[in-house]
Design a protein around this motif. Structure first.
Motif, short mmCIF file in Angstrom:
data_model
loop_
_atom_site.label_atom_id
_atom_site.label_comp_id
_atom_site.label_asym_id
_atom_site.label_seq_id
_atom_site.Cartn_x
_atom_site.Cartn_y
_atom_site.Cartn_z
N THR A 1 0.83 -1.21 0.00
CA THR A 1 0.00 0.00 0.00
C THR A 1 0.87 1.26 0.00
O THR A 1 0.62 2.20 -0.77
N ALA A 2 1.87 1.30 0.87
CA ALA A 2 2.76 2.46 0.91
C ALA A 2 3.51 2.61 -0.41
O ALA A 2 3.71 3.74 -0.89
N ALA A 3 3.91 1.50 -1.00
CA ALA A 3 4.60 1.55 -2.29
C ALA A 3 3.72 2.17 -3.36
O ALA A 3 4.16 3.02 -4.14
N ALA A 4 2.45 1.74 -3.40
CA ALA A 4 1.51 2.29 -4.38
C ALA A 4 1.28 3.77 -4.13
O ALA A 4 1.24 4.58 -5.07
N LEU A 5 1.13 4.14 -2.88
CA LEU A 5 0.88 5.53 -2.50
C LEU A 5 2.02 6.43 -2.96
O LEU A 5 1.80 7.45 -3.65
N VAL A 6 3.24 6.09 -2.60
CA VAL A 6 4.38 6.94 -2.93
C VAL A 6 4.66 6.93 -4.43
O VAL A 6 5.00 7.97 -5.02
N ALA A 7 4.51 5.78 -5.07
CA ALA A 7 4.75 5.71 -6.52
C ALA A 7 3.77 6.58 -7.30
O ALA A 7 4.14 7.24 -8.27
#
Length: 313
Positions: free
Chosen positions: A111-117
């Motif tokens: 989730t954090a990866a998707a958010l920041v990307a």
């Protein structure tokens, strides 16, 4: 005469799922099944000290060919504990008895990866800017997704503030913890009062809402203080919207009421969730089909999220 010798059955794909919590996430079980794992076994209440023995039980029972069709998933809620368990599993391997391991506690890594990307993508697309040097405020930053997003953004050179609605001490404790663990620089800020929140918003260029579902952390009158805002992103899919004006369907849509002179854009939970889903699926597939053992934590999740985001056009 016909040959009646039976050919040995192909070994099934087995996934062992470790969690320190009382139950494994049904979301992750479903994702593993959809990625092709045929036998999925959850192990609940797993402590860090148990991981090495469980890992070696899994690798030595199938032989070198069988381990290529075996995987380990690490869930739970504690992002630091999951990182430790991933490291313990890796150290317990005895080549050629070695299997792939994927950690994603509470879906926080993906989730954090998707958010920041997605923030990175829209920042470049809409403003021609990079995340490095930007002032990032993470509301609900002491939770699992907030901590990982902070580590990712700070690693890219962003000036990251981790906010706690409880008090300054809580925010500072979490900031210090992840700074030591990941070799980054963040700071803790309090958003315990409306004045604290508005002061923090007044400095931020990027606002990430990672608070618990169903809680609005930024109201319309709060948003009016975000005079430097470029992007606001919210992972909350449960009404009300976590940031006023950022609908769950938003994927780069202008935010009504944002005071920024050039306008600010929003990224909603469904846009983030779409990328998160693809990232988790791809990482499960990579475990199962890569041909050699892989160890997948939040850096690998972020790499995958960037690839997914780049493909969105």
């Amino acid at each position: 005469m016909s040959d009646t010798t039976e050919k040995p059955a192909e070994r099934p794909y087995i996934l062992h799922m470790f969690t320190a919590t009382p139950q494994m996430s049904p979301f992750d079980v479903n994702m593993a099944a959809d990625a092709g794992y045929q036998i999925i076994v959850p192990y609940c209440g797993v402590e860090a000290g148990m991981v090495a023995n469980l890992t070696q039980d899994a690798i030595f029972s199938r032989g070198p060919k069988g381990v290529s069709r075996t995987g380990i998933f690490i869930g739970g809620r504690d992002v630091m504990l999951a990182a430790d368990m991933l490291d313990s599993a890796r150290k317990a391997m005895v080549p050629p008895f070695e299997v792939s391991v994927f950690a994603d506690p509470s879906g926080s890594y993906t989730t954090a990866a998707a958010l920041v990307a997605l923030v990175e993508r829209h920042l470049a697309k809409a403003f021609g800017m990079e995340l490095g040097g930007k002032r990032v405020l993470i509301l609900g930053g002491t939770g699992a997704v907030g901590r990982v997003a902070a580590a990712m953004a700070a690693s890219l050179g962003a000036d990251v503030s981790i906010a706690s609605h409880t008090d300054q001490a809580r925010a500072a404790h979490v900031s210090d913890d992840i700074n030591r663990r990941f070799g980054i620089v963040t700071k803790g800020v309090s958003t315990a009062t409306p004045a604290d929140l508005r002061a923090a918003l007044g400095e931020a260029e990027i606002v990430l809402a990672t608070a618990i579902a169903g809680v609005q952390v930024v109201r319309t009158d709060d948003l009016a203080h975000a005079r430097h805002l470029l992007i606001a992103a919210d992972v909350n899919a449960v009404p009300p919207e976590g940031i006023a004006g950022v609908n769950v369907m938003n994927d780069g849509k202008p935010i009504e009421g944002a005071p920024t002179a050039g306008g600010a854009i929003g990224i909603g939970a469904l846009a983030i969730g779409n990328v998160k889903y693809q990232v988790e699926h791809r990482l499960f597939i990579r475990m199962r089909t890569g041909g050699k053992p892989v160890y997948l934590g939040f850096p690998q999740a972020f790499d995958e999220a960037r690839a997914v985001a780049a493909g969105l056009g």
